[in-house]
Write a protein that holds these residues in place. Sequence first.
Motif, PDB file in Angstrom:
ATOM      1  N   LEU A 253      14.372   8.276 -15.710  1.00 33.99           N
ATOM      2  CA  LEU A 253      14.966   7.418 -14.679  1.00 33.99           C
ATOM      3  C   LEU A 253      15.727   8.241 -13.647  1.00 33.99           C
ATOM      4  O   LEU A 253      15.760   7.875 -12.467  1.00 33.99           O
ATOM      5  N   ARG A 254      16.325   9.362 -14.079  1.00 36.57           N
ATOM      6  CA  ARG A 254      17.063  10.176 -13.118  1.00 36.57           C
ATOM      7  C   ARG A 254      16.132  10.750 -12.056  1.00 36.57           C
ATOM      8  O   ARG A 254      16.526  10.895 -10.900  1.00 36.57           O
ATOM      9  N   HIS A 255      14.871  11.052 -12.441  1.00 38.44           N
ATOM     10  CA  HIS A 255      13.906  11.526 -11.454  1.00 38.44           C
ATOM     11  C   HIS A 255      13.678  10.466 -10.391  1.00 38.44           C
ATOM     12  O   HIS A 255      13.583  10.774  -9.194  1.00 38.44           O
ATOM     13  N   LEU A 256      13.583   9.226 -10.817  1.00 33.81           N
ATOM     14  CA  LEU A 256      13.373   8.138  -9.857  1.00 33.81           C
ATOM     15  C   LEU A 256      14.582   7.987  -8.937  1.00 33.81           C
ATOM     16  O   LEU A 256      14.427   7.788  -7.727  1.00 33.81           O
ATOM     17  N   ARG A 257      15.779   8.059  -9.496  1.00 36.24           N
ATOM     18  CA  ARG A 257      16.987   7.924  -8.672  1.00 36.24           C
ATOM     19  C   ARG A 257      17.087   9.075  -7.664  1.00 36.24           C
ATOM     20  O   ARG A 257      17.447   8.864  -6.507  1.00 36.24           O
ATOM     21  N   TYR A 258      16.773  10.294  -8.115  1.00 35.00           N
ATOM     22  CA  TYR A 258      16.816  11.433  -7.199  1.00 35.00           C
ATOM     23  C   TYR A 258      15.800  11.264  -6.078  1.00 35.00           C
ATOM     24  O   TYR A 258      16.098  11.508  -4.902  1.00 35.00           O
ATOM     25  N   PHE A 259      14.591  10.842  -6.440  1.00 34.95           N
ATOM     26  CA  PHE A 259      13.553  10.688  -5.417  1.00 34.95           C
ATOM     27  C   PHE A 259      13.915   9.599  -4.411  1.00 34.95           C
ATOM     28  O   PHE A 259      13.725   9.773  -3.195  1.00 34.95           O
ATOM     29  N   ILE A 260      14.432   8.490  -4.893  1.00 28.72           N
ATOM     30  CA  ILE A 260      14.803   7.399  -3.984  1.00 28.72           C
ATOM     31  C   ILE A 260      15.861   7.861  -3.000  1.00 28.72           C
ATOM     32  O   ILE A 260      15.809   7.545  -1.799  1.00 28.72           O
ATOM     33  N   ALA A 261      16.843   8.627  -3.493  1.00 29.25           N
ATOM     34  CA  ALA A 261      17.900   9.123  -2.596  1.00 29.25           C
ATOM     35  C   ALA A 261      17.319  10.015  -1.509  1.00 29.25           C
ATOM     36  O   ALA A 261      17.647   9.882  -0.321  1.00 29.25           O
ATOM     37  N   VAL A 262      16.434  10.943  -1.876  1.00 27.91           N
ATOM     38  CA  VAL A 262      15.827  11.838  -0.876  1.00 27.91           C
ATOM     39  C   VAL A 262      14.929  11.050   0.071  1.00 27.91           C
ATOM     40  O   VAL A 262      14.938  11.270   1.295  1.00 27.91           O
ATOM     41  N   ALA A 263      14.162  10.090  -0.477  1.00 31.65           N
ATOM     42  CA  ALA A 263      13.250   9.307   0.356  1.00 31.65           C
ATOM     43  C   ALA A 263      14.020   8.450   1.360  1.00 31.65           C
ATOM     44  O   ALA A 263      13.545   8.229   2.483  1.00 31.65           O
ATOM     45  N   GLU A 264      15.184   7.949   0.984  1.00 29.44           N
ATOM     46  CA  GLU A 264      15.967   7.122   1.900  1.00 29.44           C
ATOM     47  C   GLU A 264      16.741   7.963   2.915  1.00 29.44           C
ATOM     48  O   GLU A 264      16.930   7.548   4.067  1.00 29.44           O
TER      49      GLU A 264
ATOM     50  N   ARG B 204      21.910  15.682   2.419  1.00 27.56           N
ATOM     51  CA  ARG B 204      22.609  14.386   2.378  1.00 27.56           C
ATOM     52  C   ARG B 204      22.347  13.673   1.043  1.00 27.56           C
ATOM     53  O   ARG B 204      23.229  13.027   0.500  1.00 27.56           O
ATOM     54  N   ALA B 205      21.126  13.786   0.550  1.00 25.53           N
ATOM     55  CA  ALA B 205      20.803  13.165  -0.739  1.00 25.53           C
ATOM     56  C   ALA B 205      21.621  13.792  -1.864  1.00 25.53           C
ATOM     57  O   ALA B 205      22.095  13.094  -2.767  1.00 25.53           O
TER      58      ALA B 205
ATOM     59  N   ASN C  89      26.028  13.396  -5.697  1.00 30.62           N
ATOM     60  CA  ASN C  89      27.118  14.215  -6.226  1.00 30.62           C
ATOM     61  C   ASN C  89      26.585  15.356  -7.098  1.00 30.62           C
ATOM     62  O   ASN C  89      27.115  15.655  -8.175  1.00 30.62           O
ATOM     63  N   ILE C  90      25.505  16.001  -6.628  1.00 35.30           N
ATOM     64  CA  ILE C  90      24.968  17.192  -7.268  1.00 35.30           C
ATOM     65  C   ILE C  90      24.708  18.228  -6.183  1.00 35.30           C
ATOM     66  O   ILE C  90      24.720  17.908  -4.985  1.00 35.30           O
ATOM     67  N   SER C  91      24.448  19.456  -6.573  1.00 37.02           N
ATOM     68  CA  SER C  91      24.136  20.489  -5.579  1.00 37.02           C
ATOM     69  C   SER C  91      22.670  20.388  -5.166  1.00 37.02           C
ATOM     70  O   SER C  91      21.847  19.796  -5.873  1.00 37.02           O
ATOM     71  N   GLN C  92      22.335  20.997  -4.033  1.00 34.91           N
ATOM     72  CA  GLN C  92      20.995  20.832  -3.476  1.00 34.91           C
ATOM     73  C   GLN C  92      19.897  21.537  -4.276  1.00 34.91           C
ATOM     74  O   GLN C  92      18.827  20.948  -4.492  1.00 34.91           O
ATOM     75  N   PRO C  93      20.103  22.790  -4.752  1.00 38.27           N
ATOM     76  CA  PRO C  93      19.007  23.466  -5.470  1.00 38.27           C
ATOM     77  C   PRO C  93      18.496  22.700  -6.696  1.00 38.27           C
ATOM     78  O   PRO C  93      17.279  22.539  -6.854  1.00 38.27           O
ATOM     79  N   PRO C  94      19.411  22.185  -7.585  1.00 44.11           N
ATOM     80  CA  PRO C  94      18.886  21.408  -8.723  1.00 44.11           C
ATOM     81  C   PRO C  94      18.133  20.157  -8.272  1.00 44.11           C
ATOM     82  O   PRO C  94      17.160  19.754  -8.923  1.00 44.11           O
TER      83      PRO C  94
END
Length: 299
Positions: free
Chosen positions: A5-16, A22-23, A28-33
């Motif tokens: 589920l975290r993969h989905l949340r990360y993808f949605i944030a980047v897609a939006e 900004r994602a 609240n994580i760093s960009q490289p991870p």
Amino acid sequence: MNIELRHLRYFIAVAEELHFGRAALRLNISQPPLSQQIQQLEQQVGACLLARTNRSVQLTAAGRQFLQDARVILLDVEQAASRAARLHQGEEGEIRIGFTSSAPFITAVSDALFTYRQRFPQVHIQMQEMNTRQQLTPLSEGRLDFGVMRNTPLPETLAWQLLLREPLCCIVHHAHPLASQQSVSVTALANEPFVFFDAQSGTALYGETMALLQRYQIQPYITQEVGEAMTILGLVATGLGISILPASFRRAQLAGVVWLPLQEADAWSEMWLVWSKQREISAQMKQMKSLLLSESWRR
């Protein structure tokens, strides 16, 4: 495939956001991870979801479809978790209650059911009208969660608690000689024609009333035998005889019938809440039991 589920949340944030920086701030994580997680997701899916350049991030056709599906999946998971929590807390589900014909006339019962419905609108209340005898087997077998019934001998598999004790009253036609009195003694009914329950009807009121009359050495002269209390009221209203019923039936407000309290101190009937000892008490049952047994309805 091991998409979390975290993969989905990360993808949605980047897609939006269409921007990894900004994602990452939003999550609240760093960009490289975050970049690594998106790469892992694309590898799991087997498709490029984001078209990246040094200046922009855009959704591919596969990415646009995956965004729609990911939002639906997360919403379904959130709703499933919410439903499970409400079910655990007794705010959703079903409760099955057997009740005698007199139960809806009892304020303690009707008010408790109304309040439960207002507090827990998502819980389906399945009400089944049954006489006392008919409720025993469904309760023992788990086909009913609760029974609201008159006091009666119970099998060892069932537990009970007193809902209330109410007076028994004599009911007569308005033109009957007793109708002008404020109350009446059981002994005054010795020679009166009775309209009453059939002995095989299964109602506990038959046994209760007969036991009361026998305590005062009265063998009632029963002229009409019926199966329902409302039929008794109707026949008394036509002048075919008198009867004895719990005071709660006065809420029926049938014209032509006069209610006379019985003078004897032991002229009363108990209403019980009954359930199976062998079944786990659900959250819905705990909420309903608490309301039905609340003293506030009896004040």
